[in-house]
Design a protein around this motif. Structure first.
Motif, PDB file in Angstrom:
ATOM      1  N   GLU A 188     -14.945  -5.192   8.538  1.00  0.00           N
ATOM      2  CA  GLU A 188     -14.561  -5.891   7.877  1.00  0.00           C
ATOM      3  C   GLU A 188     -13.474  -5.579   6.866  1.00  0.00           C
ATOM      4  O   GLU A 188     -12.416  -4.512   6.808  1.00  0.00           O
ATOM      5  N   HIS A 191       0.980  -0.994  -0.445  1.00  0.00           N
ATOM      6  CA  HIS A 191      -0.178  -0.329  -0.422  1.00  0.00           C
ATOM      7  C   HIS A 191       0.964   1.364   0.071  1.00  0.00           C
ATOM      8  O   HIS A 191       0.319   2.623  -0.722  1.00  0.00           O
ATOM      9  N   LEU A 227      -9.646  -6.728   5.677  1.00  0.00           N
ATOM     10  CA  LEU A 227      -9.006  -7.694   3.261  1.00  0.00           C
ATOM     11  C   LEU A 227      -8.003  -8.245   3.956  1.00  0.00           C
ATOM     12  O   LEU A 227      -7.175  -8.539   4.638  1.00  0.00           O
ATOM     13  N   LEU A 253     -13.022 -10.610   2.149  1.00  0.00           N
ATOM     14  CA  LEU A 253     -13.088  -9.939   3.123  1.00  0.00           C
ATOM     15  C   LEU A 253     -12.851 -11.415   5.176  1.00  0.00           C
ATOM     16  O   LEU A 253     -12.976 -12.324   5.008  1.00  0.00           O
ATOM     17  N   VAL A 310      -5.361   4.240   4.462  1.00  0.00           N
ATOM     18  CA  VAL A 310      -5.147   3.259   4.608  1.00  0.00           C
ATOM     19  C   VAL A 310      -5.322   2.874   5.942  1.00  0.00           C
ATOM     20  O   VAL A 310      -4.259   3.277   7.274  1.00  0.00           O
ATOM     21  N   PRO A 331     -17.453   2.134   4.359  1.00  0.00           N
ATOM     22  CA  PRO A 331     -16.462   2.244   3.964  1.00  0.00           C
ATOM     23  C   PRO A 331     -15.801   2.947   5.049  1.00  0.00           C
ATOM     24  O   PRO A 331     -15.972   4.462   5.722  1.00  0.00           O
ATOM     25  N   GLU A 382     -11.574  -2.184   5.900  1.00  0.00           N
ATOM     26  CA  GLU A 382     -11.916  -2.492   4.803  1.00  0.00           C
ATOM     27  C   GLU A 382     -13.332  -1.094   4.814  1.00  0.00           C
ATOM     28  O   GLU A 382     -13.762  -0.572   4.048  1.00  0.00           O
ATOM     29  N   SER A 383     -14.297  -1.847   6.145  1.00  0.00           N
ATOM     30  CA  SER A 383     -15.397  -0.507   6.283  1.00  0.00           C
ATOM     31  C   SER A 383     -15.667  -1.215   7.751  1.00  0.00           C
ATOM     32  O   SER A 383     -14.613  -2.321   8.708  1.00  0.00           O
TER      33      SER A 383
END
Length: 127
Positions: free
Chosen positions: A84, A20, A86, A93, A32, A62, A56-57
């Motif tokens: 959730e 990332h 990654l 997920l 991130v 999000p 992610e969420s």
């Protein structure tokens, strides 16, 4: 993500960092957000061994950055806190669901156990 954070991480965390770092983010204010360590407690039993993962969420919304995540968690009235994440090097997920009432009740004990003076710098309007 920050280079100082990476210097203190294991190989899995460094791999996530490498995926990332330097990548363009889709919007200004976006970060991130990585789950790098779970502070073990009975309220989150079974999740302490999760590898370093990108969030992610939260509750199906999000996650844009850490400050907004902290506000969303503080404002949450749902029975569960649902994160959730990654999966590193995999498709799909990982779902992390915690009982909000248990987590709220456990917070002072977790903070004291890990010598954390305050839960976060972001305060909810209720505080």
């Amino acid at each position: 993500l920050s280079h100082p954070w990476m210097r203190h991480c294991d190989r899995a965390a460094k791999a996530v960092f490498a995926q990332h770092v330097g990548a363009a983010l889709p919007e200004e204010g976006r970060q991130v957000v990585i789950l790098s360590k779970v502070l073990a407690h009975p309220c989150n039993f079974g999740y302490h061994a999760l590898p370093c993962m990108v969030l992610e969420s939260f509750n199906s919304e999000p996650v844009r950055n850490l400050a907004e995540l902290a506000l969303a968690v503080c404002a949450c009235n749902a029975e569960l806190l649902v994160f959730e994440l990654l999966r590193p090097n995999a498709v799909g997920l990982e779902l992390l669901a915690l009982d909000r009432a248990q987590c709220t009740a456990a917070e002072p004990e977790i903070l004291a156990q890990h010598l954390i003076a305050s839960p976060c710098m972001v305060r909810s309007p209720r505080s």
